[in-house]
Design a protein around this motif. Structure first.
Motif, mmCIF file in Angstrom:
data_model
loop_
_atom_site.group_PDB
_atom_site.id
_atom_site.type_symbol
_atom_site.label_atom_id
_atom_site.label_comp_id
_atom_site.label_asym_id
_atom_site.label_seq_id
_atom_site.Cartn_x
_atom_site.Cartn_y
_atom_site.Cartn_z
ATOM 1 N N ARG A 51 134.248 143.563 65.317
ATOM 2 C CA ARG A 51 132.841 143.324 65.650
ATOM 3 C C ARG A 51 132.533 144.187 66.876
ATOM 4 N NH1 ARG A 51 132.184 139.691 70.000
ATOM 5 N NH2 ARG A 51 134.145 138.698 70.635
ATOM 6 N N PHE A 52 131.293 144.639 66.974
ATOM 7 C CA PHE A 52 130.917 145.540 68.058
ATOM 8 C C PHE A 52 130.166 144.783 69.141
ATOM 9 C CE2 PHE A 52 131.657 148.406 64.540
ATOM 10 C CZ PHE A 52 132.369 149.429 65.144
ATOM 11 N N VAL A 53 130.559 145.035 70.385
ATOM 12 C CA VAL A 53 129.876 144.479 71.549
ATOM 13 C C VAL A 53 129.342 145.660 72.349
ATOM 14 C CG1 VAL A 53 130.076 143.059 73.617
ATOM 15 C CG2 VAL A 53 131.438 142.502 71.583
ATOM 16 N N TRP A 54 128.020 145.877 72.265
ATOM 17 C CA TRP A 54 127.403 146.974 72.995
ATOM 18 C C TRP A 54 126.915 146.472 74.353
ATOM 19 C CZ3 TRP A 54 127.117 152.129 72.093
ATOM 20 C CH2 TRP A 54 127.511 152.571 70.827
ATOM 21 N N THR A 55 127.201 147.238 75.407
ATOM 22 C CA THR A 55 126.734 146.899 76.748
ATOM 23 C C THR A 55 126.070 148.128 77.353
ATOM 24 O OG1 THR A 55 128.820 147.514 77.818
ATOM 25 C CG2 THR A 55 128.621 145.247 77.017
ATOM 26 N N PRO A 220 131.853 155.647 77.019
ATOM 27 C CA PRO A 220 133.202 155.088 76.864
ATOM 28 C C PRO A 220 133.229 153.847 75.977
ATOM 29 C CG PRO A 220 132.816 155.696 79.140
ATOM 30 C CD PRO A 220 131.505 155.835 78.440
ATOM 31 N N TRP A 221 134.422 153.548 75.416
ATOM 32 C CA TRP A 221 134.585 152.393 74.534
ATOM 33 C C TRP A 221 136.000 151.853 74.674
ATOM 34 C CZ3 TRP A 221 137.877 153.239 70.126
ATOM 35 C CH2 TRP A 221 138.246 154.577 69.938
ATOM 36 N N TRP A 222 136.156 150.577 74.345
ATOM 37 C CA TRP A 222 137.428 149.877 74.527
ATOM 38 C C TRP A 222 137.771 149.130 73.237
ATOM 39 C CZ3 TRP A 222 133.893 150.784 78.161
ATOM 40 C CH2 TRP A 222 134.318 151.266 79.408
ATOM 41 N N PRO A 223 138.788 149.559 72.469
ATOM 42 C CA PRO A 223 139.151 148.864 71.227
ATOM 43 C C PRO A 223 140.101 147.690 71.487
ATOM 44 C CG PRO A 223 140.427 150.874 71.441
ATOM 45 C CD PRO A 223 139.533 150.819 72.647
ATOM 46 N N CYS A 228 135.332 145.642 69.508
ATOM 47 C CA CYS A 228 135.325 146.946 70.158
ATOM 48 C C CYS A 228 134.151 146.946 71.130
ATOM 49 C CB CYS A 228 135.186 148.079 69.140
ATOM 50 S SG CYS A 228 135.377 149.715 69.894
ATOM 51 N N VAL A 229 134.448 147.039 72.403
ATOM 52 C CA VAL A 229 133.423 147.029 73.445
ATOM 53 C C VAL A 229 132.977 148.457 73.690
ATOM 54 C CG1 VAL A 229 132.905 146.421 75.832
ATOM 55 C CG2 VAL A 229 134.434 144.964 74.466
ATOM 56 N N MET A 230 131.675 148.694 73.591
ATOM 57 C CA MET A 230 131.140 150.047 73.706
ATOM 58 C C MET A 230 129.977 150.045 74.689
ATOM 59 S SD MET A 230 131.366 151.230 69.711
ATOM 60 C CE MET A 230 131.618 152.942 70.179
#
Length: 393
Positions: A51-55, A220-223, A228-230
């Protein structure tokens, strides 16, 4: 042996120029393209889609990671982050291969004929390129790539993160998949591939393309296993060229009229020649206490230049060295072993301004200066005893 022809150099420059732009892009992220690339990276790593978490900024991403369960946040112990987000660059893969050949000595020819231990990236022996030629292909004399973003992020978050999140910062910064800030590495990979210097395994060639898509489309992004935090791209990105050796260089974060990086939620990174500094250092709002307490000599110079040596002189206890008709010399003794004293020459312009005032100049000079007249002459490049203005102005 690959020859460094004019056509190859021109193509290397084209690739370099192409990958300058995404590195400093400030347009909104292309979320659909980024999400497709990440899903495929998870798939080739044998993982279910996240699931994607966009910040909106790295600060928001740190908070999002802090909300993940311990099992998922600590998944780097199972090499999950490396499986999805990291592989060595092609220059590193070639260097490892060539190092292995040298290590095998007289067996090198047989090792090369058999393909050797090529690792997960290369499908055949890389083309032979002389070291100087390779440097010219990868890093032409003009600057083009941003240094790694992780150390920048580490320093910036340490200064502003909530206490409960600070223990997460080192791993968070170290495991950042840099998106647009890895554009320079992407460019190097494409130079190697497009100029025929390497033959890639199909799965690694696909990974190169996916990482290129992410460099073009997002910050940047963090899997992690369950998410996945993007983050979005910044809305402001200010840089300047900086040499890192003969024929090599970087584009580093730098701004003296505001943050070097700003995201739309207000998170900002202030930087001076690539080093993260407090905001007040670049705005000129720092004080003499900041200057006295700063351990980094270059940062002290920045503080002094931004606040002005006249203001600094008025806020510290300085020793008077000498005075003459030209001005006054002051010394601010060093408080740290190995640092030199700061010596300033204080001069008042004899010409009266239209408002009746006289302009004052306070300039830093070498610590060995003992005579104000000679110190002023030094600022004009004159040897001692030769400064003699026809008229004081």
């Amino acid at each position: 042996m690959i020859r460094l022809t004019r056509q190859r150099l021109e193509r290397a420059r084209e690739i370099r120029d192409e990958w300058r732009r995404p590195a400093v892009a400030t347009a909104p992220a292309d979320r659909p393209a980024a999400a497709r690339a990440v899903r495929r990276l998870y798939e080739v790593a044998g993982r279910p889609p996240p699931r994607f978490v966009w910040t909106d900024s790295p600060a928001g991403a740190l908070q999002a990671v802090g909300r993940l369960s311990d099992d998922h946040r600590e998944a780097q112990r199972a090499r999950f982050l490396g499986e999805v987000g990291y592989r060595p660059s092609l220059p590193s893969a070639v260097w490892r291969y060539e190092t292995e050949l040298r290590r095998r000595g007289r067996l090198a020819a047989r090792f090369r004929r058999g393909g050797g231990n090529l690792g997960p990236e290369l499908s055949a022996s890389p083309a032979r390129v002389r070291p100087l030629a390779r440097d010219r292909l990868l890093m032409p004399a003009d600057d083009w790539g941003l240094p790694p973003f992780g150390p920048v992020l580490l320093e910036a978050l340490r200064a502003c993160a909530a206490p409960e999140l600070r223990s997460l910062i080192p791993a968070f910064a170290d495991r950042c998949a840099s998106g647009q800030f890895s554009a320079q590495e992407t460019g190097m990979n494409l130079i190697y591939r497009e100029l025929g210097l390497v033959a890639l395994r199909p799965e690694y060639a696909e990974r190169v393309d996916l990482m290129a898509t992410l460099a073009r489309s997002t910050g940047p992004w963090w899997p992690y296993p369950d998410a996945c935090v993007m983050i979005e791209r910044p809305v402001r990105c200010e840089t300047q060229p900086q040499s890192s050796g003969p024929g090599r260089g970087w584009v580093v974060l730098h701004s003296l009229d505001g943050p070097a990086l700003t995201w739309r939620d207000g998170f900002a990174i202030h930087a001076w020649h690539g080093a993260v500094v407090p905001e007040r250092y670049t705005t000129g709002e720092a004080t003499a206490d900041d200057w006295l307490g700063e351990r980094n000599a270059e940062f002290r110079r920045l503080i002094a230049e931004r606040m002005g040596y006249a203001r600094l002189l008025g806020q510290v206890d300085a020793e008077k060295i000498a005075s003459d008709e030209y001005g006054t010399l002051w010394r601010i003794p060093s408080r740290r072993a190995g640092d030199e004293d700061v010596v300033l020459v204080d001069v008042v312009n004899s010409t009266v301004e239209p408002d009746g005032s006289q302009r004052r100049y306070v300039l830093r000079v070498p610590p060995e200066q003992q005579v104000p007249r000679d110190a002023i002459g030094w600022t004009f490049g004159l040897p001692p005893g030769t400064y003699q203005p026809a008229e004081m102005t």
